[in-house]
Design an enzyme around this catalytic site. Sequence first.
Site: not given
Length: 247
Positions: A50, A52, A200
């Site tokens: 996945r 974001d 991140r």
Amino acid sequence: MPRYRLRIEYDGTPYVGWQRQENGHSVQGAIEAAVLSLTGETVSIRGAGRTDSGVHALGQVAHVDLARTWKEHTLRNALNAHLMLAGERTVVLDAAEVPGDFDARFSAVRRHYLYRIISRRAPLALEANRAWFVTRELDHDVMHAAGQVLVGRHDFSTFRAAQCQANSPVRTIDRLEVTRSGELIEIRVSAQSFLHNQIRSFAGTLKLAGEGKWTVEDVRAALEARDRKACGPVAPPEGLYFLAVDY
């Protein structure tokens, strides 16, 4: 029912992320809509990972089961035609028929991500929404040295989002490299799997090291704290790219 592996590239800017959601348009939803338009079939595709909202992909992988057999290049071209007609920022790079037990997520043995930082004083024009714009000078050698603290098998509680749904914070980072070419700094990370916001979080922490605000030992202390509060700032999504998947 034949199964197809799709390798996908997308600009994450207009999407709420990879996963289908009620609050906006997703990459998964865009491809499923293209399949419906092409074949009349309502399908659910599974991605290798996945991403974001705002995160891009150069080599996301997904699989889909279709009712009939397609020539691989015909399927790719037809899906791209429907994606283009819908105004999507998503393309299918290639399609390949695979065995029925292939799973884009669970068959993956390694995932590769790229984080891009542009360090300069002038704002971004061509690279807007494609990299993290940082006005401070960064020492990429220090960033690379600090990144080696994160390589290996560790409890990464410090570097995962509070809403991360993984059962365990333990992951093994196989590679983390920081390189520079002019204004562009690239962070490349490889592992079998990652926690939510892990890369991140890495990028935001390594930026502090590159600015001289943190030392290598500060990064080590943050890792060993196993506490989200010890993490540096989470880098913005526009610098992150799902690069490739190994099977």
